[in-house]
Every structure is written in C-alpha cells, then in structure tokens.
Write a protein that holds these residues in place. Structure first.
Motif, PDB file in Angstrom:
ATOM      1  N   ALA A  50       0.834  -1.204   0.000  1.00 34.01           N
ATOM      2  CA  ALA A  50       0.000   0.000   0.000  1.00 34.01           C
ATOM      3  C   ALA A  50       0.869   1.256   0.000  1.00 34.01           C
ATOM      4  N   LYS A  51       1.903   1.238   0.819  1.00 31.51           N
ATOM      5  CA  LYS A  51       2.826   2.380   0.869  1.00 31.51           C
ATOM      6  C   LYS A  51       3.537   2.554  -0.469  1.00 31.51           C
ATOM      7  N   LEU A  52       3.986   1.457  -1.040  1.00 31.23           N
ATOM      8  CA  LEU A  52       4.676   1.519  -2.328  1.00 31.23           C
ATOM      9  C   LEU A  52       3.734   1.995  -3.429  1.00 31.23           C
ATOM     10  N   ASN A  53       2.475   1.588  -3.367  1.00 29.65           N
ATOM     11  CA  ASN A  53       1.489   2.037  -4.348  1.00 29.65           C
ATOM     12  C   ASN A  53       1.320   3.555  -4.290  1.00 29.65           C
ATOM     13  N   ARG A  54       1.259   4.113  -3.070  1.00 31.73           N
ATOM     14  CA  ARG A  54       1.145   5.566  -2.922  1.00 31.73           C
ATOM     15  C   ARG A  54       2.373   6.269  -3.511  1.00 31.73           C
ATOM     16  N   ILE A  55       3.557   5.711  -3.266  1.00 33.50           N
ATOM     17  CA  ILE A  55       4.792   6.306  -3.780  1.00 33.50           C
ATOM     18  C   ILE A  55       4.814   6.242  -5.308  1.00 33.50           C
ATOM     19  N   VAL A  56       4.443   5.100  -5.858  1.00 34.10           N
ATOM     20  CA  VAL A  56       4.417   4.953  -7.317  1.00 34.10           C
ATOM     21  C   VAL A  56       3.446   5.953  -7.926  1.00 34.10           C
ATOM     22  N   HIS A  57       2.295   6.134  -7.305  1.00 27.55           N
ATOM     23  CA  HIS A  57       1.311   7.089  -7.830  1.00 27.55           C
ATOM     24  C   HIS A  57       1.825   8.521  -7.757  1.00 27.55           C
ATOM     25  N   GLN A  58       2.651   8.824  -6.756  1.00 28.38           N
ATOM     26  CA  GLN A  58       3.235  10.171  -6.667  1.00 28.38           C
ATOM     27  C   GLN A  58       4.270  10.396  -7.770  1.00 28.38           C
ATOM     28  N   LYS A  59       5.010   9.347  -8.108  1.00 26.61           N
ATOM     29  CA  LYS A  59       6.114   9.472  -9.069  1.00 26.61           C
ATOM     30  C   LYS A  59       5.686   9.226 -10.515  1.00 26.61           C
ATOM     31  N   CYS A  60       4.541   8.614 -10.688  1.00 26.26           N
ATOM     32  CA  CYS A  60       4.073   8.202 -12.015  1.00 26.26           C
ATOM     33  C   CYS A  60       3.437   9.367 -12.775  1.00 26.26           C
TER      34      CYS A  60
ATOM     35  N   LEU B 127       2.274   2.281 -22.641  1.00 20.92           N
ATOM     36  CA  LEU B 127       2.729   3.602 -22.204  1.00 20.92           C
ATOM     37  C   LEU B 127       3.552   3.514 -20.922  1.00 20.92           C
ATOM     38  N   LEU B 128       3.156   2.618 -20.012  1.00 21.76           N
ATOM     39  CA  LEU B 128       3.922   2.434 -18.770  1.00 21.76           C
ATOM     40  C   LEU B 128       5.326   1.907 -19.061  1.00 21.76           C
ATOM     41  N   ARG B 129       5.447   1.069 -20.078  1.00 18.83           N
ATOM     42  CA  ARG B 129       6.771   0.550 -20.443  1.00 18.83           C
ATOM     43  C   ARG B 129       7.690   1.683 -20.910  1.00 18.83           C
ATOM     44  N   PHE B 130       7.124   2.692 -21.569  1.00 15.60           N
ATOM     45  CA  PHE B 130       7.919   3.858 -21.967  1.00 15.60           C
ATOM     46  C   PHE B 130       8.363   4.654 -20.737  1.00 15.60           C
ATOM     47  N   GLU B 131       7.537   4.691 -19.712  1.00 12.28           N
ATOM     48  CA  GLU B 131       7.816   5.465 -18.497  1.00 12.28           C
ATOM     49  C   GLU B 131       8.647   4.675 -17.477  1.00 12.28           C
ATOM     50  N   LYS B 132       8.837   3.392 -17.728  1.00  9.12           N
ATOM     51  CA  LYS B 132       9.434   2.486 -16.753  1.00  9.12           C
ATOM     52  C   LYS B 132      10.814   2.938 -16.255  1.00  9.12           C
ATOM     53  N   SER B 133      11.694   3.316 -17.147  1.00 11.31           N
ATOM     54  CA  SER B 133      13.047   3.692 -16.711  1.00 11.31           C
ATOM     55  C   SER B 133      13.038   4.974 -15.883  1.00 11.31           C
ATOM     56  N   GLU B 134      12.184   5.917 -16.251  1.00  9.83           N
ATOM     57  CA  GLU B 134      12.068   7.158 -15.484  1.00  9.83           C
ATOM     58  C   GLU B 134      11.498   6.886 -14.081  1.00  9.83           C
TER      59      GLU B 134
ATOM     60  N   GLU C  66      -1.435  10.987 -15.941  1.00  9.35           N
ATOM     61  CA  GLU C  66      -2.408  10.362 -16.842  1.00  9.35           C
ATOM     62  C   GLU C  66      -2.430   8.846 -16.707  1.00  9.35           C
ATOM     63  N   LEU C  67      -1.343   8.266 -16.238  1.00 12.69           N
ATOM     64  CA  LEU C  67      -1.244   6.813 -16.143  1.00 12.69           C
ATOM     65  C   LEU C  67      -1.554   6.279 -14.745  1.00 12.69           C
ATOM     66  N   ARG C  68      -1.378   7.105 -13.713  1.00 13.60           N
ATOM     67  CA  ARG C  68      -1.480   6.605 -12.335  1.00 13.60           C
ATOM     68  C   ARG C  68      -2.832   5.999 -11.994  1.00 13.60           C
ATOM     69  N   LYS C  69      -3.900   6.533 -12.576  1.00 10.47           N
ATOM     70  CA  LYS C  69      -5.212   5.980 -12.245  1.00 10.47           C
ATOM     71  C   LYS C  69      -5.469   4.635 -12.928  1.00 10.47           C
ATOM     72  N   HIS C  70      -4.572   4.255 -13.846  1.00  2.18           N
ATOM     73  CA  HIS C  70      -4.753   3.003 -14.574  1.00  2.18           C
ATOM     74  C   HIS C  70      -3.764   1.916 -14.160  1.00  2.18           C
ATOM     75  N   CYS C  71      -2.955   2.189 -13.147  1.00  3.63           N
ATOM     76  CA  CYS C  71      -2.000   1.161 -12.714  1.00  3.63           C
ATOM     77  C   CYS C  71      -1.974   1.080 -11.191  1.00  3.63           C
ATOM     78  N   ARG C  72      -1.514  -0.072 -10.729  1.00  2.00           N
ATOM     79  CA  ARG C  72      -1.373  -0.275  -9.287  1.00  2.00           C
ATOM     80  C   ARG C  72      -0.250  -1.270  -9.036  1.00  2.00           C
ATOM     81  N   VAL C  73       0.308  -1.187  -7.843  1.00  2.00           N
ATOM     82  CA  VAL C  73       1.354  -2.120  -7.446  1.00  2.00           C
ATOM     83  C   VAL C  73       0.702  -3.463  -7.149  1.00  2.00           C
ATOM     84  N   ALA C  74       1.192  -4.494  -7.802  1.00  7.83           N
ATOM     85  CA  ALA C  74       0.675  -5.840  -7.569  1.00  7.83           C
ATOM     86  C   ALA C  74       1.564  -6.596  -6.590  1.00  7.83           C
ATOM     87  N   ASN C  75       2.888  -6.384  -6.704  1.00  6.52           N
ATOM     88  CA  ASN C  75       3.793  -7.108  -5.819  1.00  6.52           C
ATOM     89  C   ASN C  75       5.178  -6.475  -5.876  1.00  6.52           C
TER      90      ASN C  75
END
Length: 154
Positions: free
Chosen positions: A29-39, A69-76, A42-51
């Motif tokens: 849950a904590k990691l999901n919040r961090i990913v959503h802050q950094k993502c 689109l997430l694969r393009f953003e992956k390295s960033e 436009e993409l954050r509402k369509h992805c979530r941390v699974a594991n």
C-alpha cells in the motif's frame, strides 16, 4: 478433549504468517502511494502495485495500451523510485496487463493515505469488516478496515 477457541486477535498476534501478510499488504500500500506520486498523472489511475519481491516491482494495469505507455515510463519511474532510500535496491519494474473482472465481483479500494490496496471480492470485504468490529485491539481493527476498504474506520 474440547477444541480451544481463539479470538481473531490471538490468531493474528500468535501467527507469524498472518503477521507477515499484514506487513506485506501495508508495504505494498505504501509503495502504491509512492508509485502514484512518481508516475505520470495520466497513467497513475490506470496502474497499481501488484507485488514487490526479489527487488522486482510488479505493476498491473487493465489495458494493453496503458501497459505499453507504462513501459515507456518504466526507466524514469525506476530512477525516481531508486532515489528513495527504502527503494534504492530496486532492480527492475515489470508491467502485467490484467483485464478488470466484472464490476459485480470487485470493490475498489481507495487510494488515499489510509490504504491503497488491490481489489477484493465483496464477500471477503464484508467478512473482514465483520471481523474488525469484533476485535478489541484498535490498531488491528484499523488495519482490517483498511484492508476491507471500509470508509468507516474506527
């Protein structure tokens, strides 16, 4: 010999496996919040941390287009997450596309500070809420209500 009955709080406190599960859910849950802050917004509402395991972060999305689109953003995103001390050992990010199950089978869990968990079947959510209401240990009640996606936290 009569079987012993244990309360849910006793089971959760004496069971190291259940304790590990609760800790893992809180970590995700904590990691999901961090990913959503950094993502990308436009993409954050369509992805979530699974594991997160063995240094690999697994994100899921409901659409192959968003996955692309997430694969393009992956390295960033990987660079942004590695800049945080607790995620500096992150090796890679994998993107999995998983179509949404029918709406009748899921309950969306809020992505607020109180919990950003995955989707739960409504029956599981209901049982977690009932269990939480029968526990006299507030931290555990809060955790179960967050896990159940309840907005009626104690």
């Amino acid at each position: 010999m009569k079987p012993q009955k244990h309360s849910m709080i006793e089971i959760l406190t004496i069971s190291p496996i259940l304790s590990q599960i609760v800790n893992k859910v809180e970590q995700l849950a904590k990691l999901n919040r961090i990913v959503h802050q950094k993502c990308n917004p436009e993409l954050r509402k369509h992805c979530r941390v699974a594991n997160y395991r063995d240094g690999i972060l697994i994100l899921t999305t409901h659409s192959s287009a968003v996955g692309h689109l997430l694969r393009f953003e992956k390295s960033e995103l990987l660079t942004a997450l590695r800049s945080l001390p607790e995620w500096c050992h992150l090796k890679s990010i994998k993107i999995h596309v998983r179509p949404n199950p029918p709406e009748s089978e899921i309950i969306p869990i809020p992505t607020s500070e109180t919990g950003a968990f995955s989707f739960l079947p409504s029956q599981v959510s209901t049982e977690l809420k009932k269990t939480a209401l029968n526990i006299n240990f507030p931290p555990l009640q809060q955790a179960l209500l967050r896990l159940a996606g309840s907005k009626n936290e104690l």
